[in-house]
Design a protein around this motif. Structure first.
Motif, PDB file in Angstrom:
ATOM      1  N   HIS A  72       0.842  -1.267  -0.055  1.00 12.44           N
ATOM      2  CA  HIS A  72       0.005  -0.026  -0.007  1.00 12.44           C
ATOM      3  C   HIS A  72       0.797   1.056   0.085  1.00 12.44           C
ATOM      4  CE1 HIS A  72      -3.639  -2.473   0.571  1.00 12.44           C
ATOM      5  NE2 HIS A  72      -2.655  -3.021   1.802  1.00 12.44           N
ATOM      6  N   PRO A  73       1.553   1.817  -1.316  1.00 13.23           N
ATOM      7  CA  PRO A  73       2.285   2.803  -1.148  1.00 13.23           C
ATOM      8  C   PRO A  73       1.764   3.962  -1.143  1.00 13.23           C
ATOM      9  CG  PRO A  73       2.032   1.767  -3.430  1.00 13.23           C
ATOM     10  CD  PRO A  73       1.253   0.614  -2.471  1.00 13.23           C
ATOM     11  N   ASP A  74       1.855   4.705  -0.155  1.00 10.70           N
ATOM     12  CA  ASP A  74       1.352   6.180   0.010  1.00 10.70           C
ATOM     13  C   ASP A  74       2.289   6.972   0.952  1.00 10.70           C
ATOM     14  OD1 ASP A  74       0.794   5.411   2.889  1.00 10.70           O
ATOM     15  OD2 ASP A  74      -1.022   4.796   2.330  1.00 10.70           O
ATOM     16  N   TRP A  75       2.165   8.248   1.334  1.00  8.05           N
ATOM     17  CA  TRP A  75       2.946   9.095   1.921  1.00  8.05           C
ATOM     18  C   TRP A  75       3.099   8.712   3.584  1.00  8.05           C
ATOM     19  CZ3 TRP A  75       6.791  11.116  -0.447  1.00  8.05           C
ATOM     20  CH2 TRP A  75       6.435  11.616  -1.725  1.00  8.05           C
ATOM     21  N   GLU A  76       1.831   8.183   3.933  1.00  4.80           N
ATOM     22  CA  GLU A  76       1.731   7.842   5.337  1.00  4.80           C
ATOM     23  C   GLU A  76       2.575   6.801   5.735  1.00  4.80           C
ATOM     24  OE1 GLU A  76      -1.656   6.689   8.810  1.00  4.80           O
ATOM     25  OE2 GLU A  76      -2.218   6.963   6.674  1.00  4.80           O
ATOM     26  N   ASN A  77       2.365   5.752   4.844  1.00  2.22           N
ATOM     27  CA  ASN A  77       3.396   4.460   5.073  1.00  2.22           C
ATOM     28  C   ASN A  77       4.859   4.693   4.874  1.00  2.22           C
ATOM     29  OD1 ASN A  77       1.414   2.719   5.978  1.00  2.22           O
ATOM     30  ND2 ASN A  77       0.955   2.087   3.630  1.00  2.22           N
ATOM     31  N   LEU A  78       5.240   5.456   3.685  1.00  7.55           N
ATOM     32  CA  LEU A  78       6.624   5.992   3.716  1.00  7.55           C
ATOM     33  C   LEU A  78       7.029   6.657   4.831  1.00  7.55           C
ATOM     34  CD1 LEU A  78       9.051   5.933   1.844  1.00  7.55           C
ATOM     35  CD2 LEU A  78       8.173   8.113   0.828  1.00  7.55           C
TER      36      LEU A  78
END
Length: 283
Positions: free
Chosen positions: A113-119
């Motif tokens: 689930h690539p998104d800014w929060e996970n990054l």
């Protein structure tokens, strides 16, 4: 009479599902471990990471103790390098947080689930655990350099041994860090399927790291920090020639190669499973 290999459509589908479930299960176990790591509070990460940094020095100490008792011959290396896995066994089986393990476990949730929060959560975990690991390493190196946990004679022997090791340049350290990162990620990937054999998996693969002279950013920092605190190496040399290039190499090997390949082979299956779950009627 139907031959053994002539399966009905339902039987063939069942075989396919069972065959595909194994890598899917491993992927999901490792991903869930990563989710747990990403959700841990900062204080928990710091304490666990520092404990791992302290414990990983058992590898250096065990190696040194074995070297002190063996003759200076080529075959002796096969024996004293058996001490290298000791710290890893303590850290991994003790469920302490080691930076190089998180190059795959914490990356799979981001890859899924690539998104800014996970990054952001990933970078938070990496920076916290790495700094905590290195702090633990430096504490033990300082205790060794000040002859608190080793004797004066042992410190001199350790210095003599470590000074004779070939000094690596930054680029060489980086390239040697890639296989170390790959092998550490492989340990995290294999362990869910290694019930009862965890000790041997960890010992075998970390022994390969030692035999190959590969660069592990945390374990290698214990040697570098000891030399730095004894005035043999400057802080800038330690950072430029070992810590930073080993870090980059470990990330390339663990995340850039292993995690991407491991997730890539399962990507279509993971998406299909998610779609099936979304399409399933609510219970």
């Amino acid at each position: 009479m139907k031959p053994d290999h002539a399966l009905s459509a339902d039987e063939a589908r069942d075989v396919n599902q069972r065959r595909a479930s194994s890598p899917m299960v491993v992927h999901e176990v490792v991903r869930l471990q990563g989710e747990e790591e990403l959700k841990r509070p900062i204080l928990s990460m710091v304490l666990s990471g520092m404990a791992a940094g302290l414990a990983i020095n058992a590898s250096l100490l065990t190696e040194l103790y074995l070297r002190m008792r063996l003759p200076d011959t080529r075959w002796a290396e096969l024996i004293f390098l058996l001490g290298y896995p000791v710290g890893y066994v303590i850290v991994i089986m003790g469920r302490l947080q080691l930076f190089t393990e998180s190059t795959i476990t914490a990356v799979l949730p981001v890859a899924a689930h690539p998104d800014w929060e996970n990054l952001g959560r990933l970078l938070r975990l990496w920076s916290t655990v790495l700094l905590a690991n290195l702090l633990g390493v430096v504490i033990v190196a300082a205790l060794m350099a000040n002859e608190v946990i080793i004797t004066h004679d042992q410190r001199l022997i350790a210095l003599d041994i470590l000074e004779k090791l070939p000094r690596q340049e930054g680029l060489q350290t980086l390239t040697l860090g890639i296989p170390a990162g790959f092998l550490m990620a492989a340990i995290a990937w294999i362990l869910p399927s290694a019930k009862g054999s965890e000790f041997w998996v960890i010992s075998m693969l970390t022994y390969v790291i030692a035999l190959g002279g590969f660069s592990h950013v945390v374990t290698g920092s214990s040697q570098s920090a000891f030399l730095w605190l004894n005035g043999v190496m400057s802080l800038s040399e330690m950072m430029a020639d070992f810590i930073l290039p080993a870090l980059v190499g470990n990330v390339i090997g663990g995340t850039g190669l292993f995690a991407v390949l491991a997730h890539g082979q399962m990507r279509s299956d993971v998406k299909a499973a998610e779609q099936d779950a979304d399409a399933a009627p609510p219970s």
